[in-house]
Write an enzyme that holds these catalytic residues in place. Structure first.
Site, mmCIF file in Angstrom:
data_model
loop_
_atom_site.group_PDB
_atom_site.id
_atom_site.type_symbol
_atom_site.label_atom_id
_atom_site.label_comp_id
_atom_site.label_asym_id
_atom_site.label_seq_id
_atom_site.Cartn_x
_atom_site.Cartn_y
_atom_site.Cartn_z
ATOM 1 C CD GLU A 268 -2.472 1.644 12.780
ATOM 2 O OE1 GLU A 268 -3.432 2.431 12.681
ATOM 3 O OE2 GLU A 268 -2.049 0.943 12.019
ATOM 4 C CG ASN B 276 -2.598 -5.556 6.167
ATOM 5 O OD1 ASN B 276 -2.647 -6.353 5.155
ATOM 6 N ND2 ASN B 276 -1.309 -5.375 6.628
ATOM 7 C CB CYS C 84 -1.046 0.032 1.080
ATOM 8 S SG CYS C 84 -0.218 0.102 2.729
#
Length: 407
Positions: free
Chosen positions: A178, A316, A53
């Protein structure tokens, strides 16, 4: 969108050609059907969106450029650059050292760092506490910052609603880098609590409605709330943000659930709901949304099994596996080499955090159809490697260069 200078070892001419063709056919990203690669006895259906990404490519470009431009300096990463072992090992091979592991345990003592050392902040971002620690050592904390812009967008959203006296509820994995970073930035400005799933959201709701005594809060959410958090006063006005790589449907379910609890408990209307619940919109990144939607579209196709490629500690990627597992036998692998033969595969069971071996993962039948995707931190070169490895079991590896794309 900006293009990045990513090392060629991560690129795949084959996958790039496939992605470029789909982009030409579907510029508005409205078609989420997979791309079918037909090799006769084996058919591979590639998800519409997968792989690196924006944030990952940005981080890789900065990290490798920093290494190339500073051959005489010691270079450190706060922790893993991204959750992909191949990229992280390549950086280690270039002499980069990790200061902490993914859980935040110290690998390099702070006192061993010097003011002229280079410290790179990974794509997940870092805590304000770590930034202050670096500054105290004479190291400019944000000089080599690869924090994903979509992570920073979450921080900005949390800051915005915090300034309006809303408490922030973070949907995320409490120990993920994160989430730890988002929690740190949010709690600096407003009371903050982390919920890892819909069950914890329901538990939190019981404190909103008074079904649970405030005294129970500390034990039930230990390590997941900001200092001084008071469930009696800090859950009067709330908003939900999230770790950018969570399952989109679960984040939406949590936000919808908490909103309804506030509406019901405080006797609000649709017009007055904003008095108690901040409209944060969705704070997932575009790639998480696209990749998960692409898997949903892929799963509408008939198939025998699914293979998901990515780092075993990649959040993810695990959510893509989770989606596939609902419909098909699914194998989560980190590299093509995990497919030992047509009969044996080593793959990751993320539910129990262990690698397991399965036999006869490829069905013994005239035609086998496989769904294939990868996480946002997985190089396309690995996906091509998986395709070639699968073809080799049918003595068809040479066909990889002669693929027929069937829309």
């Amino acid at each position: 969108m900006k293009t990045f200078n990513v090392p060629v070892i991560y690129r795949s001419p084959l996958i790039s050609a496939i992605k470029n063709q789909r982009k030409q056919q579907d510029r508005m990203k409205k078609d989420f059907t997979p791309t079918e690669l037909d090799f006769g006895p084996i058919k591979i259906k590639l998800a519409r969106h997968f792989g690196f990404c924006y944030g990952v490519e940005n981080a890789i470009e900065i990290a490798f450029k920093t290494v190339d431009e500073n051959p005489d300096k010691r270079i450190f990463l706060l922790s893993e650059m991204i959750h992909n072992p191949h990229v992280n090992n390549d950086l280690l091979d270039r002499g980069v050292q990790f200061i902490m592991d993914t859980a935040g345990h110290q690998l390099v003592p702070w006192e061993s760092l010097q003011a002229d050392d280079i410290v790179i902040i990974p794509a997940f971002g870092t805590t304000l506490e770590t930034e202050r620690k670096l500054a105290s050592l004479g190291i400019e904390p944000l000089k080599y910052n690869t924090t994903c812009p979509f992570v920073e967008r979450v921080w900005n959203k949390a800051d915005q609603i915090g300034k309006k006296n809303y408490t922030v509820i973070v949907h995320g994995k409490p120990k993920h880098e994160e989430t730890r970073a988002t929690f740190s930035h949010s709690q600096a400005g407003t009371p903050t609590v982390v919920v890892k799933d819909i069950k914890e959201a329901a538990l939190l709701a019981e404190f909103i409605t008074g079904q649970r005594a405030p005294e129970e809060f500390n034990d039930l959410f230990k390590g997941q709330y900001s200092p001084g958090f008071n469930p009696s006063t800090d859950l009067q006005r709330v908003g939900v943000v999230n770790q950018t790589t969570m399952l989109a449907t679960e984040t939406q379910a949590i936000a919808d659930y908490i909103r309804q609890v506030m509406v019901t408990h405080f006797q609000l209307t649709e017009a007055t709901a904003g008095e108690r619940f901040a409209d944060t919109r969705d704070t997932l990144c575009y790639a998480t949304n696209d990749n998960q939607t692409a898997v949903t579209g892929m799963l509408l196709e008939p198939a025998d099994l699914a293979i998901v490629v990515g780092g075993y500690n990649s959040s993810n990627t695990s959510h893509l596996v989770e989606l596939c597992e609902e419909k098909l036998p699914t194998y989560f692998i980190s590299s093509p080499e995990k497919m030992l033969s047509a009969n044996a595969i080593d793959h990751w069971d993320f539910h129990h955090s262990q690698e397991i071996k399965s036999q006869e993962f490829l069905p013994d039948q005239p035609t086998v159809t496989i769904l294939l995707t990868s996480g946002a931190s997985c190089p396309d070169a690995l996906v091509e490697g998986v395709i070639r490895r699968l073809l080799s079991f049918y003595q068809l590896e040479h066909k990889a260069d002669e693929m027929a794309l069937i829309d």
